[in-house]
Design a protein around this motif. Sequence first.
Motif, PDB file in Angstrom:
ATOM      1  N   ASP A 165      45.674  45.616  23.058  1.00 33.43           N
ATOM      2  CA  ASP A 165      44.416  45.308  22.934  1.00 33.43           C
ATOM      3  C   ASP A 165      43.722  46.196  24.592  1.00 33.43           C
ATOM      4  O   ASP A 165      43.156  46.703  23.847  1.00 33.43           O
ATOM      5  N   LEU A 166      43.572  44.742  25.548  1.00 31.71           N
ATOM      6  CA  LEU A 166      43.540  44.362  26.231  1.00 31.71           C
ATOM      7  C   LEU A 166      43.795  46.370  27.346  1.00 31.71           C
ATOM      8  O   LEU A 166      42.782  46.019  27.821  1.00 31.71           O
ATOM      9  N   ALA A 167      44.967  46.317  27.350  1.00 31.97           N
ATOM     10  CA  ALA A 167      45.201  48.097  28.109  1.00 31.97           C
ATOM     11  C   ALA A 167      44.379  48.910  27.440  1.00 31.97           C
ATOM     12  O   ALA A 167      43.963  49.563  28.289  1.00 31.97           O
ATOM     13  N   ALA A 168      43.879  48.944  26.151  1.00 32.67           N
ATOM     14  CA  ALA A 168      43.547  50.181  25.425  1.00 32.67           C
ATOM     15  C   ALA A 168      42.193  50.163  25.488  1.00 32.67           C
ATOM     16  O   ALA A 168      41.308  51.261  25.186  1.00 32.67           O
ATOM     17  N   ARG A 169      41.194  49.191  26.266  1.00 27.91           N
ATOM     18  CA  ARG A 169      39.791  49.147  26.329  1.00 27.91           C
ATOM     19  C   ARG A 169      39.752  48.647  27.995  1.00 27.91           C
ATOM     20  O   ARG A 169      38.444  49.122  28.539  1.00 27.91           O
ATOM     21  N   LEU A 192      49.241  44.000  34.728  1.00 24.25           N
ATOM     22  CA  LEU A 192      49.908  45.289  34.120  1.00 24.25           C
ATOM     23  C   LEU A 192      50.467  46.533  34.728  1.00 24.25           C
ATOM     24  O   LEU A 192      48.779  46.900  35.423  1.00 24.25           O
ATOM     25  N   ILE A 193      51.154  47.169  34.667  1.00 21.24           N
ATOM     26  CA  ILE A 193      51.323  48.747  34.997  1.00 21.24           C
ATOM     27  C   ILE A 193      51.630  49.651  34.637  1.00 21.24           C
ATOM     28  O   ILE A 193      52.466  49.290  33.536  1.00 21.24           O
ATOM     29  N   LEU A 196      45.429  41.335  35.736  1.00 18.88           N
ATOM     30  CA  LEU A 196      45.136  40.425  34.306  1.00 18.88           C
ATOM     31  C   LEU A 196      45.056  38.994  34.457  1.00 18.88           C
ATOM     32  O   LEU A 196      44.191  38.280  33.649  1.00 18.88           O
ATOM     33  N   MET A 197      45.005  37.927  35.984  1.00 26.71           N
ATOM     34  CA  MET A 197      44.735  37.250  35.995  1.00 26.71           C
ATOM     35  C   MET A 197      45.395  37.194  38.050  1.00 26.71           C
ATOM     36  O   MET A 197      46.021  37.651  38.123  1.00 26.71           O
ATOM     37  N   ALA A 242      40.231  35.812  31.939  1.00 30.66           N
ATOM     38  CA  ALA A 242      41.680  35.381  31.991  1.00 30.66           C
ATOM     39  C   ALA A 242      42.135  35.054  30.641  1.00 30.66           C
ATOM     40  O   ALA A 242      42.555  35.070  29.273  1.00 30.66           O
ATOM     41  N   LEU A 243      43.734  35.204  31.118  1.00 34.14           N
ATOM     42  CA  LEU A 243      44.983  35.290  29.322  1.00 34.14           C
ATOM     43  C   LEU A 243      45.286  33.881  29.413  1.00 34.14           C
ATOM     44  O   LEU A 243      45.530  33.939  28.342  1.00 34.14           O
ATOM     45  N   PHE A 244      44.543  33.532  30.149  1.00 33.56           N
ATOM     46  CA  PHE A 244      45.028  31.590  30.082  1.00 33.56           C
ATOM     47  C   PHE A 244      43.991  30.772  30.355  1.00 33.56           C
ATOM     48  O   PHE A 244      42.987  31.652  31.240  1.00 33.56           O
TER      49      PHE A 244
END
Length: 117
Positions: A5-9, A51-52, A19-20, A105-107
């Motif tokens: 979902d994050l990548a789609a946005r 993420l690549i 991502l962090m 943040a992811l965490f």
Amino acid sequence: AELHDLAARAPSDWKVLQLMGSNAAVVRWLNEVDDLFVPWTWYHYAAMAYLINSQGLAELMQAFYLRDIVLPTAAHLRVFAIPTRRFVADELLFYYTKSYTSTRALFNFAATSSGSS
């Protein structure tokens, strides 16, 4: 599902998403930003997660491709040239591709364990 979902946005032209990061000053600033992503810049160093996408990987391979070698066994070996000076992954990933930093943040490192397992 959350990572998808994050990548789609993400912005449509992204190749790498940071991502962090662990730069405390940048992390604090990102928490105050309304947009989900901001363009990556050099002071967003210290990527802890990224993420690549396949286009980004292809761009990196093209940027550092040196030559192919055909071995006597007919196997092919692709040779890449990377900087010989000291460098960090941030430089290779983010400088050579269209990159963005996530402001979420992811965490949550603020949450602590009560000591029970």
